[in-house]
Design an enzyme around this catalytic site. Sequence first.
Site, PDB file in Angstrom:
ATOM      1  N   TRP A  72       0.860  -1.324   0.048  1.00 50.35           N
ATOM      2  CA  TRP A  72       0.031   0.132  -0.112  1.00 50.35           C
ATOM      3  C   TRP A  72       0.731   1.167   0.003  1.00 50.35           C
ATOM      4  O   TRP A  72       0.502   2.124  -0.824  1.00 50.35           O
ATOM      5  CB  TRP A  72      -1.039  -0.047   0.918  1.00 50.35           C
ATOM      6  CG  TRP A  72      -2.039  -1.043   0.898  1.00 50.35           C
ATOM      7  CD1 TRP A  72      -2.487  -2.025   1.580  1.00 50.35           C
ATOM      8  CD2 TRP A  72      -2.875  -1.060  -0.280  1.00 50.35           C
ATOM      9  NE1 TRP A  72      -3.419  -2.849   1.095  1.00 50.35           N
ATOM     10  CE2 TRP A  72      -3.718  -2.140  -0.019  1.00 50.35           C
ATOM     11  CE3 TRP A  72      -3.351  -0.299  -1.318  1.00 50.35           C
ATOM     12  CZ2 TRP A  72      -4.707  -2.574  -0.952  1.00 50.35           C
ATOM     13  CZ3 TRP A  72      -4.247  -0.461  -2.096  1.00 50.35           C
ATOM     14  CH2 TRP A  72      -4.976  -1.835  -2.056  1.00 50.35           C
ATOM     15  N   ASP A  74      -2.307   6.416   6.113  1.00 46.61           N
ATOM     16  CA  ASP A  74      -3.444   5.603   5.466  1.00 46.61           C
ATOM     17  C   ASP A  74      -3.755   4.682   6.820  1.00 46.61           C
ATOM     18  O   ASP A  74      -3.034   3.720   6.824  1.00 46.61           O
ATOM     19  CB  ASP A  74      -2.719   5.163   4.312  1.00 46.61           C
ATOM     20  CG  ASP A  74      -3.604   4.021   3.784  1.00 46.61           C
ATOM     21  OD1 ASP A  74      -4.788   3.992   4.457  1.00 46.61           O
ATOM     22  OD2 ASP A  74      -3.140   3.333   2.808  1.00 46.61           O
ATOM     23  N   LYS A  97     -13.072  -1.769   5.696  1.00 52.30           N
ATOM     24  CA  LYS A  97     -12.211  -2.622   6.527  1.00 52.30           C
ATOM     25  C   LYS A  97     -13.065  -2.286   8.285  1.00 52.30           C
ATOM     26  O   LYS A  97     -13.370  -3.216   8.877  1.00 52.30           O
ATOM     27  CB  LYS A  97     -10.663  -2.391   6.719  1.00 52.30           C
ATOM     28  CG  LYS A  97     -10.427  -2.892   5.427  1.00 52.30           C
ATOM     29  CD  LYS A  97      -9.541  -2.159   4.664  1.00 52.30           C
ATOM     30  CE  LYS A  97      -9.178  -2.786   3.385  1.00 52.30           C
ATOM     31  NZ  LYS A  97      -8.157  -1.846   2.571  1.00 52.30           N
TER      32      LYS A  97
HETATM   33  C1  LIG Z   1      -7.588  -1.394   1.499  1.00 52.08           C
HETATM   34  C2  LIG Z   1      -6.629  -0.287   1.594  1.00 52.08           C
HETATM   35  C3  LIG Z   1      -6.549   0.585   0.666  1.00 52.08           C
HETATM   36  C4  LIG Z   1      -7.168   0.495  -0.816  1.00 52.08           C
HETATM   37  O1  LIG Z   1      -8.441   1.004  -0.385  1.00 52.08           O
HETATM   38  P1  LIG Z   1      -9.361   1.011  -1.513  1.00 52.08           P
HETATM   39  O2  LIG Z   1     -10.604   1.964  -0.807  1.00 52.08           O
HETATM   40  O3  LIG Z   1      -9.722  -0.002  -2.050  1.00 52.08           O
HETATM   41  O4  LIG Z   1      -9.004   2.372  -2.522  1.00 52.08           O
HETATM   42  C5  LIG Z   1      -5.438   1.199   0.552  1.00 52.08           C
HETATM   43  N1  LIG Z   1      -4.453   1.486   1.768  1.00 52.08           N
HETATM   44  C6  LIG Z   1      -4.508   0.516   2.575  1.00 52.08           C
HETATM   45  C7  LIG Z   1      -3.938   0.529   3.802  1.00 52.08           C
HETATM   46  C8  LIG Z   1      -5.683  -0.403   2.727  1.00 52.08           C
HETATM   47  O5  LIG Z   1      -5.873  -1.698   3.664  1.00 52.08           O
END
Ligand SMILES: *Cc1c(COP(=O)(O)O)cnc(C)c1O
Length: 360
Positions: free
Chosen positions: A102, A172, A196
């Site tokens: 990521w 993030d 999540k």
């Molecule tokens: C799932 C995830 C993403 C991507 O998220 P989307 O909503 O599918 O764009 C980005 N960063 C992390 C840490 C993630 O777990």
Amino acid sequence: MTRKFNFSAGPAGLPEEVLAQAQQELLDWHGKGLSIMEMSHRSDEFVSVAEQAEQDLRDLMGISSAYKVLFLQGGATSQFSMIPMNLLRGKTNADYINTGIWSKKAIKEAARYCDVSIAGSSEGNGNIAVPTQAELKLNPDAAYLHYTPNETIGGLEYDYIPESGDVPLVADLSSTILSRQLDVDKFGLIYAGAQKNIGPAGLTVVIVREDLLGSVVAGTPTMFDYKVHADADSMCNTPPTFGWYLAGLVFKWLKAQGGVAAMEKANQRKQAKLYAAIDASDFYANPMAVANRSWMNVPFTLADDALDALFLQQAEEAGLLNLQGHRSVGGMRASIYNAVPEAAVDALISFMQQFEKQHA
Ligand SMILES: *Cc1c(COP(=O)(O)O)cnc(C)c1O
């Protein structure tokens, strides 16, 4: 109906109480004769739902009035672009720490807008331990420092918050938001895809210090300008109303559980017993540095990967779903977000022990 234990990395399981309430309110929300999905986002009813959700998130995370809370679309992935577009503020450099898949995606996108300096990387150790504060090479003139507190795919989580001085810190938090207590005041911007630990896919939460807003790179689309969203209370166009409403139900549920402090205690217990079970066995393994093991995403391998398919099949038969590791790394991954009850972790551990007895 039996609901099974869902270890999906995302979209992930939601609290059963939340789904039951949404089901009960689905056809007729609060006696209004229509569902929340069918309502104008500008109606008094929806605006009150939206405002309450924001207030509850502010309460849960202790977000001060110095921050705007935005309810956007486009996923965390759109934030990989929105962040440089909004936070460069005339600068040409940004610092990024690389700890896995990521982070790399965020870096690749930022490089379209600025010079990215890799302030630290775990690539040298195979992404099993995050760089320490002392190892970071920070540029005091960087527009911001970006990092990924929890690498959802690798299962690597920071055990500290990087200190970036006057440079705004950007995180993030997609897979770790609300899982443990966090001092929001240390951050310039926090973002998270909802699917999540917050709610259904389609909603993205951004928490941003207001003084960072107002300057975007030339050509930034209107929908990618945080200030446009902040000034319109995230309603400059039609927001993801159902996701916002469901996130609000999850926030109420979190408060009823005792808030983030209570989730932290439960998550601490859940991850500790799962890693202990892995460590106690020669059949299962997790390679992460102990201090950087993710609380939310627990990858593990079997001693013989020829047994992976059988493990997954029998797990599913035992009501344990979505344990397959990410396609890029293989093996297994148990995602144990807030909505995954401790009983699910207990069931997984006893399944793993039985499987080991049969096949080791
Ligand atoms: C799932 C995830 C993403 C991507 O998220 P989307 O909503 O599918 O764009 C980005 N960063 C992390 C840490 C993630 O777990």
